[in-house]
Design a protein around this motif. Structure first.
Motif, short mmCIF file in Angstrom:
data_model
loop_
_atom_site.label_atom_id
_atom_site.label_comp_id
_atom_site.label_asym_id
_atom_site.label_seq_id
_atom_site.Cartn_x
_atom_site.Cartn_y
_atom_site.Cartn_z
N ALA A 1 -43.29 48.76 -4.51
CA ALA A 1 -43.98 47.72 -5.27
C ALA A 1 -44.20 46.52 -4.36
O ALA A 1 -43.81 46.52 -3.19
N SER A 2 -44.82 45.49 -4.89
CA SER A 2 -45.04 44.27 -4.11
C SER A 2 -43.72 43.63 -3.72
O SER A 2 -43.63 42.90 -2.74
N SER A 3 -42.69 43.89 -4.50
CA SER A 3 -41.33 43.46 -4.19
C SER A 3 -40.41 44.64 -4.50
O SER A 3 -40.65 45.38 -5.45
N ASN A 4 -39.37 44.83 -3.67
CA ASN A 4 -38.51 46.00 -3.84
C ASN A 4 -37.06 45.59 -3.98
O ASN A 4 -36.21 45.88 -3.12
N ASN A 5 -36.75 44.88 -5.06
CA ASN A 5 -35.38 44.50 -5.35
C ASN A 5 -34.59 45.71 -5.86
O ASN A 5 -35.08 46.47 -6.70
N TRP A 6 -33.38 45.89 -5.35
CA TRP A 6 -32.50 46.99 -5.80
C TRP A 6 -31.23 46.41 -6.42
O TRP A 6 -30.68 45.43 -5.93
N ASN A 7 -30.79 47.05 -7.49
CA ASN A 7 -29.52 46.70 -8.13
C ASN A 7 -28.41 47.49 -7.44
O ASN A 7 -28.37 48.73 -7.54
N LEU A 8 -27.52 46.81 -6.75
CA LEU A 8 -26.42 47.47 -6.05
C LEU A 8 -25.23 47.62 -7.00
O LEU A 8 -24.61 46.64 -7.41
N ILE A 9 -24.94 48.87 -7.37
CA ILE A 9 -23.78 49.19 -8.21
C ILE A 9 -22.71 49.77 -7.28
O ILE A 9 -22.91 50.84 -6.70
N ALA A 10 -21.60 49.07 -7.12
CA ALA A 10 -20.59 49.48 -6.15
C ALA A 10 -19.21 49.58 -6.78
O ALA A 10 -18.92 48.93 -7.79
N GLY A 11 -18.37 50.39 -6.16
CA GLY A 11 -17.00 50.55 -6.60
C GLY A 11 -16.15 51.10 -5.48
O GLY A 11 -16.65 51.39 -4.38
N PRO A 12 -14.86 51.30 -5.71
CA PRO A 12 -13.96 51.74 -4.64
C PRO A 12 -14.06 53.24 -4.37
O PRO A 12 -14.54 54.01 -5.20
N PHE A 13 -13.59 53.63 -3.20
CA PHE A 13 -13.41 55.04 -2.87
C PHE A 13 -11.99 55.42 -3.21
O PHE A 13 -11.02 54.76 -2.80
N LEU A 14 -11.82 56.51 -3.97
CA LEU A 14 -10.50 57.01 -4.36
C LEU A 14 -10.32 58.37 -3.69
O LEU A 14 -10.92 59.37 -4.10
N PRO A 15 -9.50 58.47 -2.63
CA PRO A 15 -9.44 59.70 -1.84
C PRO A 15 -8.71 60.85 -2.52
O PRO A 15 -9.04 62.02 -2.29
N GLY A 16 -7.70 60.55 -3.31
CA GLY A 16 -6.89 61.61 -3.90
C GLY A 16 -7.13 61.78 -5.37
O GLY A 16 -8.12 61.27 -5.92
N PRO A 17 -6.24 62.46 -6.07
CA PRO A 17 -6.40 62.62 -7.52
C PRO A 17 -6.49 61.27 -8.22
O PRO A 17 -5.78 60.32 -7.88
N SER A 18 -7.38 61.18 -9.19
CA SER A 18 -7.57 59.92 -9.91
C SER A 18 -8.07 60.23 -11.31
O SER A 18 -8.45 61.36 -11.62
N SER A 19 -8.07 59.21 -12.12
CA SER A 19 -8.60 59.34 -13.48
C SER A 19 -10.09 59.02 -13.53
O SER A 19 -10.68 59.00 -14.61
N GLY A 20 -10.68 58.77 -12.36
CA GLY A 20 -12.11 58.52 -12.32
C GLY A 20 -12.47 57.07 -12.56
O GLY A 20 -11.61 56.19 -12.71
N LEU A 21 -13.77 56.81 -12.61
CA LEU A 21 -14.29 55.45 -12.79
C LEU A 21 -15.40 55.47 -13.82
O LEU A 21 -16.11 56.46 -13.98
N SER A 22 -15.57 54.35 -14.49
CA SER A 22 -16.67 54.21 -15.45
C SER A 22 -16.99 52.74 -15.65
O SER A 22 -16.17 51.87 -15.38
N ALA A 23 -18.19 52.48 -16.11
CA ALA A 23 -18.63 51.13 -16.46
C ALA A 23 -19.72 51.25 -17.50
O ALA A 23 -20.44 52.26 -17.56
N SER A 24 -19.88 50.24 -18.33
CA SER A 24 -20.84 50.30 -19.43
C SER A 24 -21.76 49.09 -19.44
O SER A 24 -21.34 47.96 -19.17
N ASN A 25 -23.04 49.38 -19.75
CA ASN A 25 -24.04 48.35 -20.04
C ASN A 25 -24.15 47.27 -18.96
O ASN A 25 -24.17 46.07 -19.25
#
Length: 493
Positions: free
Chosen positions: A67-91
């Motif tokens: 587009a004439s402008s290319n803004n991106w929404n950066l959604i970031a979180g941590p790296f979890l190398p081993g067993p984990s309960s996962g990650l989530s976020a809402s809205n």
């Protein structure tokens, strides 16, 4: 002195002609993807001390959509190398590509986490898309000790969309491992992306393309799971581009699809009815008028038909009629390698009416142009005319001419709808008898294969119900032109 008079006389005459014949303008150049209708999302890793990469820098370039402008929404979180309960976020609120606020939100859930692999041998390292394509949200890995070897799929949900409206969704997937496949599902449609090491954006290699409708709550859900390929299977999602397909009143939209009857030719057919959106989408349905005829492989007398009645995009009858004439015939190439073979618009863009081929033994190598007339329109009213043109040969070009305006469409091999690569677009007034006629002819060598003119489909949108009224500036220009012309003539006397 006489030369000066001649120059002034010439300039005043040109001004007069421009004011009379070029106002109002009936042609316009189509714009690129509207930044206000595009949502870009990039997934990245926060700086958590691991050596693979991060924190992920924000990306600001184009994807497949630009587009004439290319803004991106950066959604970031941590790296979890081993067993984990996962990650989530809402809205999570999202901005559009112009950087403005929007009603769109994003929610995600994964049994795993985020990762940036820019310090490893990521496929897109060293490219302009590095920041976008070397970090990702991942799911369905084998880090949590599941007996199946898979931790389970991840999901991303867009909310705040227009209920029941159509959207095109591009999901990007490339990691640090060639051959690692990710299976995406959107709206009941499934596609698998398997990176082959190329850093050129191409469908099924590093992105998938979906066209789907938001549900009644204004949501589109994307699921991702490991395809089971690669040395370390998992599902990877680098980014998403979500584009709202422009909506028009279905009762002002007429869609036409060209297809082949089942005549025994091995290339494909009979052509299935298409029911999705084209370049634009109807607000109350996307019904298409399927016009079919036979494929003739050798010399023929051509084909024609007159006054075929058409329905609007809601399926209701209209006054619009279609007539066509071609020295050649119709063809369905779905059994070959059509450019849009795996795209959502496959049924529409894998069959076409063709003309100006080289099948009839004409010494010039061309059989002659084809023509299509749409009649029963409102005399003088303005219409948006979209002509779809895609074939099985990259580089095959078709020249369309409408009311003195011309555009060339040349297939570039990318299965994404684009102006001049898959369609032409005109703004034109219906004639005094309520008709619009266009011609199509072959251009150049045709890339791989032979030249011919191809027409897959038509979208006709009524923009106004009356002839346009010139702007006040148009009248002013005409008056100035007439005044100058009279002044010069008086000086000559």
């Amino acid at each position: 002195m006489e030369n000066r008079k001649s120059l002034m006389r010439f300039l005043s005459y040109i001004c007069f002609l421009v004011s009379i014949f070029c106002i109002p303008s009936q042609g316009r150049a189509a714009v690129s993807v509207d930044a206000n209708a595009l949502i870009n999302v990039q997934f990245g890793e926060t700086n958590d001390g691991y050596p693979f990469g991060g924190p992920t820098p924000s990306y600001s370039g184009p994807g497949v959509f630009s587009a004439s402008s290319n803004n991106w929404n950066l959604i970031a979180g941590p790296f979890l190398p081993g067993p984990s309960s996962g990650l989530s976020a809402s809205n999570i609120p999202l901005t559009n590509a112009a950087g403005g606020s929007s009603s769109v939100t994003l929610s995600y859930t994964t049994p795993n986490s985020f990762i940036d692999v820019s310090n490893l041998s990521a496929i897109f390292n060293g490219t302009p898309q590095r920041n976008l394509m070397t970090s990702y949200l991942f799911a369905d890995s084998n880090r949590n000790g599941s007996p199946t070897g898979h931790d389970g799929p991840g999901t991303v949900v867009f909310g705040g969309l227009t209920p029941n409206a159509y959207y095109e969704t591009l999901v990007y997937s490339a990691a640090d491992e060639i051959g690692r496949g990710t299976t995406f599902s959107v709206g009941g449609v499934t596609q698998t992306v398997t990176p082959n090491g190329s850093t050129t954006f191409s469908v099924n290699n590093n992105f998938a393309d979906f066209i789907s409708r938001a549900d009644v709550g204004g949501n589109i859900s994307i699921s991702m799971s490991a395809a089971g390929t690669g040395g370390f299977p998992e599902a990877n999602l680098n980014g998403i581009q979500l584009r709202a397909i422009p909506q028009v009143d279905s009762h002002k939209l007429v869609n036409v699809q060209f297809g082949e009857n089942n005549d025994g030719a091995p290339f494909g057919g009979p052509t299935p009815q298409y029911t999705g959106p084209g370049v634009v989408s109807g607000t109350a349905g996307n019904s298409w008028n399927l016009i079919t005829n036979n494929f003739v492989s050798g010399p023929s007398a051509g084909m024609s038909a007159s006054n075929i009645p058409l329905t609007d995009a809601s399926g209701a009858p209209t006054s619009v009629l279609l007539s066509y004439s071609t020295p050649d015939s119709f063809i369905d190439i779905s059994n070959l390698s059509p450019i849009f073979g795996s795209a959502p618009q496959h049924d529409l863009l894998s069959s076409y009416l063709f003309a100006d081929s080289m099948r009839n033994g004409n010494p010039s190598g061309h059989d002659g142009p084809g023509s299509v007339t749409l009649s029963g329109l409102i005399p003088g009213a303005m219409y948006q005319l979209i002509l779809e043109s895609v074939a099985d040969n990259i580089g095959r070009a078709t020249l369309f001419v409408v009311d003195g305006m011309s555009q060339i469409v040349a297939s570039d091999g990318v299965p994404i709808q684009g102006l001049y690569s898959s369609y032409a677009e005109f703004l034109v007034a219906a004639g005094v008898t309520g008709d619009i006629t266009f011609t199509m002819s072959a251009v150049g060598t045709g890339g791989i294969g032979f030249p011919e003119a191809n027409l897959n489909g038509i979208q006709l949108v009524r923009i106004s119900s009356t002839a346009p009224i010139p702007e006040p500036s148009a009248y002013l220009t005409a008056i100035v032109g007439l005044f100058l012309l009279g002044w010069v003539q008086r000086r000559r006397a």
